[in-house]
Design a protein around this motif. Structure first.
Motif, PDB file in Angstrom:
ATOM      1  N   GLU A  95       0.826  -1.206   0.000  1.00  0.00           N
ATOM      2  CA  GLU A  95       0.000   0.000   0.000  1.00  0.00           C
ATOM      3  C   GLU A  95       0.864   1.262   0.000  1.00  0.00           C
ATOM      4  O   GLU A  95       0.534   2.250  -0.670  1.00  0.00           O
ATOM      5  N   ALA A  96       1.968   1.239   0.742  1.00  0.00           N
ATOM      6  CA  ALA A  96       2.859   2.405   0.775  1.00  0.00           C
ATOM      7  C   ALA A  96       3.469   2.665  -0.593  1.00  0.00           C
ATOM      8  O   ALA A  96       3.627   3.823  -1.012  1.00  0.00           O
ATOM      9  N   ALA A  98       2.067   1.868  -3.476  1.00  0.00           N
ATOM     10  CA  ALA A  98       0.999   2.367  -4.340  1.00  0.00           C
ATOM     11  C   ALA A  98       0.723   3.855  -4.088  1.00  0.00           C
ATOM     12  O   ALA A  98       0.387   4.596  -5.012  1.00  0.00           O
ATOM     13  N   GLU A  99       0.868   4.287  -2.845  1.00  0.00           N
ATOM     14  CA  GLU A  99       0.603   5.682  -2.498  1.00  0.00           C
ATOM     15  C   GLU A  99       1.721   6.616  -2.941  1.00  0.00           C
ATOM     16  O   GLU A  99       1.504   7.825  -3.065  1.00  0.00           O
ATOM     17  N   HIS A 100       2.914   6.068  -3.164  1.00  0.00           N
ATOM     18  CA  HIS A 100       4.069   6.910  -3.496  1.00  0.00           C
ATOM     19  C   HIS A 100       4.766   6.350  -4.744  1.00  0.00           C
ATOM     20  O   HIS A 100       5.742   5.602  -4.637  1.00  0.00           O
ATOM     21  N   THR A 103       8.750   4.700  -5.743  1.00  0.00           N
ATOM     22  CA  THR A 103       9.382   4.073  -4.580  1.00  0.00           C
ATOM     23  C   THR A 103      10.166   2.837  -5.000  1.00  0.00           C
ATOM     24  O   THR A 103       9.707   2.050  -5.826  1.00  0.00           O
TER      25      THR A 103
END
Length: 276
Positions: A95-96, A98-100, A103
């Motif tokens: 999820e992290a 996907a949010e950024h 990465t």
């Protein structure tokens, strides 16, 4: 001469997006913390932030309790800390990412893992299968380099199959971002060469024409993994680029016999390219 990254009739592979952030998952173990140093080396080269992340797990006690102290002790200005209060680490990492966008995940594989098959449900498997991001793996025999040193070379492992298209495209993108020299490596096994050595040389020449420092190395050996590990030992301060692939529908993810053996014993970090 091979004029593009086309192998056995496949089209040009998509290149990874620019790296804007390094994410290092920590669980309080020494093994997990070994991924910090290679992440910092890449971050320094690009001047992008490094985020140390841990998922608070009071039941199993597997979170990095001293993550703030760890961050404070790093010789780099752009270090961030994230302590997630709930959830499973595999989902949190995906999820992290996907949010950024942009990465890169840098994570260590514990020596207790079975490298030929990563058991379903493990954080490593979940990230490799689901994260839309490059993954840099640090194995248990990784040898840290100089604290302030930058990576200068990427050793790109080519096997002559369709995966080379994806591997070469990714390696070219990373080389441009990190200002790396590329060394395209192929291990000849027993029997006659199928033309891969010539294609590797042509690909290196094309990369040179496009402004990158590149060369081809062809070596021989009955065990490709052992040959690659020996070569990595002669290239300290390098990154290795290999292909991995998740077999959808199976209860286990298989890196491939060569990739898994290399990960288990490699002294350098491995950048894994995911091949459908």
């Amino acid at each position: 001469m091979l004029r593009g990254l086309k192998w056995r009739g496949h089209g040009t592979a998509a290149r990874p997006s620019a790296i804007r952030r390094l994410l290092v998952p920590l669980d309080g173990s020494v093994e997990a913390a070994s991924a910090i140093e290679p992440a910092l080396r890449i971050a320094r080269s690009l001047q992008v932030p490094v985020e140390l992340m841990t998922v608070h797990d009071p039941v199993h006690g597997t979170w990095a309790r001293d993550i703030d102290d760890t961050a404070a002790g790093l010789l780099y200005e752009h270090v961030e800390v994230a302590v997630v209060g709930a959830g499973w680490a595999g989902d949190v990492i995906v999820e992290a990412v996907a949010e950024h966008p942009g990465t890169m995940v840098c994570m260590a594989t514990h020596s207790r893992d079975r490298f030929s098959r990563l058991v379903a449900g493990s954080v490593t498997e979940h990230v490799l299968r689901h994260a839309e991001a490059p993954v840099m793996m640090v194995g248990p025999r990784y040898l840290p380099g100089e604290a302030e040193g930058l990576y200068e070379r990427a050793v790109v492992c080519c096997d002559g199959g369709h995966r080379d298209e994806v591997t070469l495209a990714a390696a070219e993108s990373w080389a441009r971002q990190l200002k790396l020299e590329l060394e395209l490596v192929h291990v000849l096994g027993r029997g006659a060469d199928d033309g891969t050595a010539a294609r590797i040389s042509d690909a290196a020449a094309r990369l040179e024409e496009n402004g990158l420092a590149a060369r081809a190395t062809v070596t021989t050996g009955a065990d490709p993994a052992e040959s690659l590990i020996e070569l990595f030992a002669q290239r300290p301060g390098s990154l290795a680029v290999l292909a991995s692939h998740a077999r959808v529908g199976l209860p286990r993810i298989v890196l491939g016999s060569v990739s898994s053996k290399v990960l288990e014993a490699s002294p350098v970090p491995l950048l894994l390219t995911r091949v459908p």
